[in-house]
Design a protein around this motif. Structure first.
Motif, PDB file in Angstrom:
ATOM      1  N   MET A  51       0.833  -1.189   0.000  1.00 23.05           N
ATOM      2  CA  MET A  51       0.000   0.000   0.000  1.00 23.05           C
ATOM      3  C   MET A  51       0.874   1.248   0.000  1.00 23.05           C
ATOM      4  N   PRO A  52       0.474   2.355  -0.600  1.00 21.93           N
ATOM      5  CA  PRO A  52      -0.729   2.544  -1.407  1.00 21.93           C
ATOM      6  C   PRO A  52      -0.684   1.811  -2.754  1.00 21.93           C
ATOM      7  N   THR A  53      -1.895   1.538  -3.256  1.00 18.40           N
ATOM      8  CA  THR A  53      -2.049   0.969  -4.580  1.00 18.40           C
ATOM      9  C   THR A  53      -2.819   1.962  -5.442  1.00 18.40           C
ATOM     10  N   VAL A  54      -2.313   2.227  -6.650  1.00 16.09           N
ATOM     11  CA  VAL A  54      -2.954   3.170  -7.557  1.00 16.09           C
ATOM     12  C   VAL A  54      -3.401   2.420  -8.806  1.00 16.09           C
ATOM     13  N   ILE A  55      -4.685   2.537  -9.142  1.00 21.00           N
ATOM     14  CA  ILE A  55      -5.214   1.905 -10.347  1.00 21.00           C
ATOM     15  C   ILE A  55      -5.552   3.011 -11.340  1.00 21.00           C
ATOM     16  N   VAL A  56      -4.943   2.930 -12.533  1.00 27.71           N
ATOM     17  CA  VAL A  56      -5.171   3.937 -13.567  1.00 27.71           C
ATOM     18  C   VAL A  56      -5.991   3.321 -14.687  1.00 27.71           C
ATOM     19  N   GLU A  57      -7.225   3.786 -14.856  1.00 30.59           N
ATOM     20  CA  GLU A  57      -8.098   3.298 -15.933  1.00 30.59           C
ATOM     21  C   GLU A  57      -8.015   4.299 -17.077  1.00 30.59           C
ATOM     22  N   GLY A  58      -7.392   3.897 -18.184  1.00 31.90           N
ATOM     23  CA  GLY A  58      -7.245   4.806 -19.317  1.00 31.90           C
ATOM     24  C   GLY A  58      -7.243   4.061 -20.626  1.00 31.90           C
ATOM     25  N   PRO A  59      -6.917   4.742 -21.718  1.00 30.05           N
ATOM     26  CA  PRO A  59      -6.800   4.078 -23.018  1.00 30.05           C
ATOM     27  C   PRO A  59      -5.453   3.365 -23.131  1.00 30.05           C
ATOM     28  N   VAL A 118       4.886  11.047  -6.741  1.00 32.13           N
ATOM     29  CA  VAL A 118       3.824  11.846  -6.105  1.00 32.13           C
ATOM     30  C   VAL A 118       3.304  11.130  -4.852  1.00 32.13           C
ATOM     31  N   ILE A 119       2.993   9.860  -4.995  1.00 26.51           N
ATOM     32  CA  ILE A 119       2.432   9.098  -3.868  1.00 26.51           C
ATOM     33  C   ILE A 119       3.424   9.057  -2.701  1.00 26.51           C
ATOM     34  N   THR A 120       4.669   8.778  -3.004  1.00 27.48           N
ATOM     35  CA  THR A 120       5.702   8.687  -1.958  1.00 27.48           C
ATOM     36  C   THR A 120       5.819  10.005  -1.194  1.00 27.48           C
ATOM     37  N   GLU A 121       5.775  11.113  -1.925  1.00 27.52           N
ATOM     38  CA  GLU A 121       5.908  12.422  -1.262  1.00 27.52           C
ATOM     39  C   GLU A 121       4.652  12.801  -0.479  1.00 27.52           C
ATOM     40  N   VAL A 122       3.478  12.579  -1.054  1.00 32.27           N
ATOM     41  CA  VAL A 122       2.246  13.007  -0.376  1.00 32.27           C
ATOM     42  C   VAL A 122       1.947  12.114   0.838  1.00 32.27           C
ATOM     43  N   TYR A 123       2.126  10.805   0.695  1.00 33.25           N
ATOM     44  CA  TYR A 123       1.789   9.884   1.787  1.00 33.25           C
ATOM     45  C   TYR A 123       2.969   9.661   2.740  1.00 33.25           C
ATOM     46  N   GLY A 124       4.172   9.935   2.269  1.00 32.82           N
ATOM     47  CA  GLY A 124       5.330   9.692   3.116  1.00 32.82           C
ATOM     48  C   GLY A 124       5.570   8.223   3.413  1.00 32.82           C
ATOM     49  N   VAL A 125       5.221   7.356   2.460  1.00 33.23           N
ATOM     50  CA  VAL A 125       5.450   5.915   2.647  1.00 33.23           C
ATOM     51  C   VAL A 125       6.232   5.379   1.453  1.00 33.23           C
ATOM     52  N   PRO A 126       7.020   4.319   1.653  1.00 34.35           N
ATOM     53  CA  PRO A 126       7.928   3.896   0.591  1.00 34.35           C
ATOM     54  C   PRO A 126       7.323   2.971  -0.472  1.00 34.35           C
ATOM     55  N   HIS A 127       6.397   2.085  -0.123  1.00 31.27           N
ATOM     56  CA  HIS A 127       5.991   1.045  -1.067  1.00 31.27           C
ATOM     57  C   HIS A 127       4.741   1.431  -1.853  1.00 31.27           C
ATOM     58  N   VAL A 128       4.868   1.487  -3.168  1.00 35.61           N
ATOM     59  CA  VAL A 128       3.762   1.908  -4.030  1.00 35.61           C
ATOM     60  C   VAL A 128       3.600   0.907  -5.170  1.00 35.61           C
ATOM     61  N   THR A 129       2.358   0.452  -5.382  1.00 37.20           N
ATOM     62  CA  THR A 129       2.039  -0.404  -6.530  1.00 37.20           C
ATOM     63  C   THR A 129       1.140   0.384  -7.480  1.00 37.20           C
ATOM     64  N   GLY A 152      -5.266   4.090  -0.242  1.00 34.45           N
ATOM     65  CA  GLY A 152      -4.221   4.382   0.728  1.00 34.45           C
ATOM     66  C   GLY A 152      -4.799   4.553   2.120  1.00 34.45           C
ATOM     67  N   PRO A 153      -3.975   5.000   3.056  1.00 36.35           N
ATOM     68  CA  PRO A 153      -4.461   5.279   4.416  1.00 36.35           C
ATOM     69  C   PRO A 153      -5.177   6.637   4.447  1.00 36.35           C
ATOM     70  N   LYS A 154      -5.695   7.023   5.603  1.00 37.93           N
ATOM     71  CA  LYS A 154      -6.347   8.326   5.753  1.00 37.93           C
ATOM     72  C   LYS A 154      -5.309   9.440   5.613  1.00 37.93           C
ATOM     73  N   ILE A 155      -5.708  10.538   4.969  1.00 39.78           N
ATOM     74  CA  ILE A 155      -4.834  11.709   4.854  1.00 39.78           C
ATOM     75  C   ILE A 155      -5.653  12.975   5.073  1.00 39.78           C
ATOM     76  N   GLY A 156      -4.997  14.096   5.314  1.00 40.91           N
ATOM     77  CA  GLY A 156      -5.670  15.367   5.530  1.00 40.91           C
ATOM     78  C   GLY A 156      -6.106  16.006   4.222  1.00 40.91           C
ATOM     79  N   VAL A 157      -6.965  17.035   4.317  1.00 42.46           N
ATOM     80  CA  VAL A 157      -7.507  17.673   3.111  1.00 42.46           C
ATOM     81  C   VAL A 157      -6.414  18.368   2.310  1.00 42.46           C
ATOM     82  N   GLU A 158      -5.394  18.878   2.991  1.00 47.21           N
ATOM     83  CA  GLU A 158      -4.299  19.532   2.265  1.00 47.21           C
ATOM     84  C   GLU A 158      -3.538  18.519   1.406  1.00 47.21           C
ATOM     85  N   GLU A 159      -3.350  17.315   1.962  1.00 40.63           N
ATOM     86  CA  GLU A 159      -2.691  16.254   1.190  1.00 40.63           C
ATOM     87  C   GLU A 159      -3.568  15.816   0.012  1.00 40.63           C
TER      88      GLU A 159
END
Lengths: 61, 61, 61, 61, 61, 61
Positions: free
Chosen positions: B1-9, B26-37, C8-15
């Motif tokens: 986690m987090p997991t990001v699903i992108v539905e596109g063409p 983006v996910i790593t910086e906003v959530y502050g967590v290392p593992h992203v799928t 992902g986990p819970k985050i604040g509105v700014e995030e």
């Protein structure tokens, strides 16, 4: 309901059969409900990113 | 986690590589967590409806 | 389309604001299309399992 | 938004056209909003489990 | 199967009842199958981004 | 990856713990890969439609 979606790599039909049989047993026992749907989603390695890298690139390394 | 699903063409492998690299940053910086799928889902235009019309029909117009 | 689902986990509105702004910028540039929807899904730690353990149990350890 | 994801078996383009037109009409009327995206997901019968059995095995029986 | 997931804003129980009744009718007719599951997902406006902006910010404007 | 999404009714934390432990064991054995994420989605009965009827209405009957 419940519905279980499994996002993973490609697998053979024998693995799918085992996956559905065993996941359904777990769901039936934990939830105590009879009807279970399992959707197996097979993702090609170039469509999966792990920690910023495509799975298809990782395997080359 | 987090997991990001992108539905596109459908997109090329170079775009997939860039997508995974940048979304993960983006996910790593906003959530502050290392593992992203990231799971990239490519939808054929005849399987997508926008405002009541298939994407494959819209393009013909 | 495209639609991006972030589990992902819970985050604040700014995030959330930053997440949507930056994910949309990436999608717009990589896909070259204008309309992007982002759905942020906030999962409580007792509803997430990592490698067989609830996230809420891991944090206690 | 709203976005509707339909997980079903394979269908023809005429069925897709009707599905998108009618689902969009329902969503527009119930939610009172104009923009609707529908994603049609076609699942091969060996990737769907119903009550512990692959759909592809059930049909053989 | 089929399973329909509707990602939208919050709605009242009367709207949910109508949504499920009508979506199920469409699915049953288009797919010609009897069993339909509908999952209604209610997204708070601060968890939805449209074209780079949170829905909750847009409404303030 | 793999990521498993379980759409079901509300359950207690003991059931969540068992669900994650057992689903992860199945996935690890069938796919032969170590990292598994499970997301448990709890749907209120008025947000689930089975064969055209809300689950919350069915239970009253």
């Amino acid at each position: 309901m419940p519905t279980v979606i499994v996002e993973g790599p490609k697998i053979g039909v024998e693995e799918k059969r085992e996956l559905v049989r065993r996941i359904t047993a777990v769901i039936t026992e934990v939830y105590g409900v009879p009807h279970v749907t399992v959707l197996i989603k097979e993702n090609p390695p170039e469509n999966v990113g792990i920690d910023g890298e495509l799975l298809s690139d990782r395997r080359k390394g």
